[in-house]
Design a protein around this motif. Sequence first.
Motif, PDB file in Angstrom:
ATOM      1  N   GLY A 118       0.596  -1.360  -0.056  1.00 54.80           N
ATOM      2  CA  GLY A 118       0.071   0.116  -0.096  1.00 54.80           C
ATOM      3  C   GLY A 118       0.788   1.364  -0.159  1.00 54.80           C
ATOM      4  N   VAL A 119       0.325   2.315   0.443  1.00 54.73           N
ATOM      5  CA  VAL A 119       1.163   3.749   0.421  1.00 54.73           C
ATOM      6  C   VAL A 119       0.679   4.446   1.691  1.00 54.73           C
ATOM      7  N   GLU A 120       1.356   4.025   2.656  1.00 52.83           N
ATOM      8  CA  GLU A 120       1.030   4.399   4.009  1.00 52.83           C
ATOM      9  C   GLU A 120       0.991   5.808   4.256  1.00 52.83           C
ATOM     10  N   ARG A 121       1.875   6.498   3.553  1.00 52.29           N
ATOM     11  CA  ARG A 121       1.748   8.204   3.707  1.00 52.29           C
ATOM     12  C   ARG A 121       0.321   8.762   3.461  1.00 52.29           C
ATOM     13  N   LEU A 122      -0.378   8.226   2.604  1.00 47.41           N
ATOM     14  CA  LEU A 122      -1.635   8.661   2.359  1.00 47.41           C
ATOM     15  C   LEU A 122      -2.742   8.511   3.611  1.00 47.41           C
ATOM     16  N   PHE A 123      -2.059   7.693   4.610  1.00 45.65           N
ATOM     17  CA  PHE A 123      -2.969   7.370   5.779  1.00 45.65           C
ATOM     18  C   PHE A 123      -2.570   7.946   7.049  1.00 45.65           C
ATOM     19  N   HIS A 124      -1.344   8.795   7.021  1.00 46.34           N
ATOM     20  CA  HIS A 124      -0.696   9.248   8.238  1.00 46.34           C
ATOM     21  C   HIS A 124      -1.800  10.196   8.792  1.00 46.34           C
ATOM     22  N   TYR A 125      -2.352  10.975   8.251  1.00 51.35           N
ATOM     23  CA  TYR A 125      -3.228  11.913   8.722  1.00 51.35           C
ATOM     24  C   TYR A 125      -4.833  11.504   8.817  1.00 51.35           C
ATOM     25  N   ASN A 126      -4.958  10.138   8.511  1.00 51.26           N
ATOM     26  CA  ASN A 126      -6.388   9.743   8.559  1.00 51.26           C
ATOM     27  C   ASN A 126      -7.270   9.425   9.789  1.00 51.26           C
ATOM     28  N   GLN A 127      -8.372  10.049   9.626  1.00 47.41           N
ATOM     29  CA  GLN A 127      -9.206  10.080  10.843  1.00 47.41           C
ATOM     30  C   GLN A 127     -10.648   9.014  10.698  1.00 47.41           C
ATOM     31  N   LEU A 128     -10.652   8.674   9.488  1.00 45.71           N
ATOM     32  CA  LEU A 128     -11.777   7.909   8.955  1.00 45.71           C
ATOM     33  C   LEU A 128     -11.616   7.000   7.771  1.00 45.71           C
TER      34      LEU A 128
END
Length: 255
Positions: free
Chosen positions: A205-215
């Motif tokens: 996957g591409v973890e950096r897209l989800f660093h800021y993820n809240q939902l």
Amino acid sequence: RQGMSIQWEYDLVEKPFCEQLSRMGWKWLEGDTDVPELTHRERFRDVLLKKRVRAAMRKISLGPDGRPWLDDARIDRAIGELERLGEYRLMEANHAATERLLTGTTVEGLPDWNHGRPQTVHFLDFDNWDNNDFLVINQFKVALTSERGHVIPDAVLFVNGIPLAVAEFKSPAVEDPMGAALNQLLRYSNQRKELYPTQYTDDEGVERLFHYNQLLIASSLFEARAGTIGAPPEAYLEWADTSPVPLSTVAEEVG
């Protein structure tokens, strides 16, 4: 499109989702998988829409005279703080990024303001929510960390240019649409190997897209479930109500 053929996933799930957000005051931008500039980025590996982050920070950070005071250098330092999460694993990076989003970061002050003391600046305006910039981009392409390939989440929701939510849609006509959508969210966020170490070992996957993820949201027209980073599929649940906004208000907004 030929005749009246329907693109089930797009027409029944993705488009209504984005239209609903539009009616609630979000801007909707159709993604482009060829030209990164069309989604406010220099390259497909970028996940922060930096021009929008800069504009929002400038707007919400007011000086002693009630006017914007941040210059490019201070904003770039603040964004650098937000970005320096690469060495953490996803869960730790998400925790650190959430902390920054909640508390802001410190930048150099002005010599004639508060004795030149450092000042706290924020990425989101929690006091005046309407002051923020709300944007949804569907088909948002992001290059894999390895640069070998990419992922294209169905919709990414940005507040002030920061990706806070990712949604994955499936046609109600496919077998187990919710299971498929959740599996894709876990793959995109590189969480399958954590949850199912015997089945998956690769970074996919591409973890950096989800660093800021809240939902994280999975939807298939008849059902939508939401969860957060670290949640296994069975922990994703339907959102029970529209609290703190009354259901009648939402019903009016979305027609």
